[in-house]
Design an enzyme around this catalytic site. Structure first.
Site: not given
Length: 321
Positions: A222, A185, A24, A127, A253, A125, A245
């Site tokens: 993922e 780490g 802009v 990613d 994120q 993105t 767990k």
């Protein structure tokens, strides 16, 4: 080139607002009228244009997300839809369009360019999975968000003698997992670009316990497969008997105030996109290579493949012994 428009498409990413602000204000600096398109390509079809000025983008560089909002749009391949978009651009006297988004967004931008309309792309993105550039806006912030989360979880892992499997985003790419795992780490990092042996992950945890370490962190991308985090956590629990767990970080994120790096790159790429339009360039994506700005035709971006530096993966393995 008198009037240009800017839109954000696909998933939101920190730093998009910095890019919008740059488009802009650089446009106004170059003597152009600048319009924002609300809700991406869907808004383009609906003719949802808004005139932008200096104040429109005031106090947004520090905000996550996108003030223009995003919308996933999957019908851009049809000629009829493309013609509707072009009709709206013509009706509003728009001469050039800046598209801030990812791979799918640039397919649509490329289609419009092939129809003769001037388009420029800015890769954004979390990613970091796009060819034609070493960096996409939003990646740095997402990695820092993931690293902070892993750091926090490690405190609890230590306190409770517990293993944690942390699944991070990245769609089909392992960049977030690799960088966040390396920088926090993590004892093991599992990404789609590298072969992974879950038995080796289990063995590494057992060896750590044998030398007195009673907690570990495994970071999983993922993109390795649906439900991969839970699969890895279940296997570790079954094979070791140690308390394990699973944490799936998810969309946390994608949000948050952008890092200084994302603000800088967003600003630079936004200004560069305007400069290219003014010079008569079209059908290209702004990118980063060897620290400098470049631009690559949409056709080449679509043909090439994003490559992750597997040397970093090997380094992470060697440092987590």
């Amino acid at each position: 080139m008198e009037k240009i428009a800017v839109l954000t498409s696909g998933g939101d990413a920190p730093g998009m607002n910095a890019a919008i602000r740059a488009v802009v204000r650089r446009g106004i600096f170059k003597g152009l009228d600048v319009y924002g398109v609300q809700r991406g390509f869907k808004g383009l079809i609906d003719g949802d244009f808004v005139k932008m000025n200096h104040g429109s983008v005031g106090d947004i560089i520090q905000r996550g997300g996108t003030i223009l909002q995003c919308a996933h749009f999957e019908d851009f391949e049809t000629v009829e839809v493309q013609q509707q978009m072009l009709a709206q651009l013509k009706e509003n006297d728009i001469d050039g369009l800046v598209v801030i988004g990812g791979n799918d967004s640039f397919k649509c931008a490329g289609n419009l360019n092939a129809q003769g309309f001037s388009t420029i792309g800015i890769p954004s993105t979390i990613d970091n999975d796009m060819a034609g550039t070493e960096y996409t806006i939003g990646f740095d912030t997402a990695v820092n968000t993931a690293v902070k989360a892993v750091d926090n979880i490690r405190d609890t892992a230590f306190s409770h003698d517990r293993n944690y499997v942390i699944e991070v985003m990245g769609r089909h790419a392992g960049d977030i997992a690799l960088w966040s795992g390396m920088c926090s780490g993590a004892e093991s990092i599992i990404i789609p670009e590298a072969d992974h042996d879950l038995e080796d992950v289990v063995d590494r945890i057992k060896r750590e316990y044998e030398r007195g370490k009673t907690h570990s962190i495994v970071v999983v991308a993922e993109g390795v497969g649906k439900g991969i985090g839970r699969e890895v956590g279940k296997l570790i629990q079954e094979k070791t008997g140690f308390d394990t767990k699973v944490i799936i970080l998810g969309h946390v994120q994608r949000g948050g105030s952008p890092s200084a790096y994302d603000r800088m790159r967003g600003s630079q790429m936004g200004a560069k996109a305007v400069d290219l339009l003014v010079k008569g360039e079209r059908g290209v994506m702004v990118g980063l290579k060897n620290g400098g700005l470049i631009h690559t035709p949409f056709e080449e971006v679509a043909k090439e493949k994003h490559l992750l530096d597997l040397n970093v993966h090997q380094l992470a393995r060697s440092l987590s012994i």
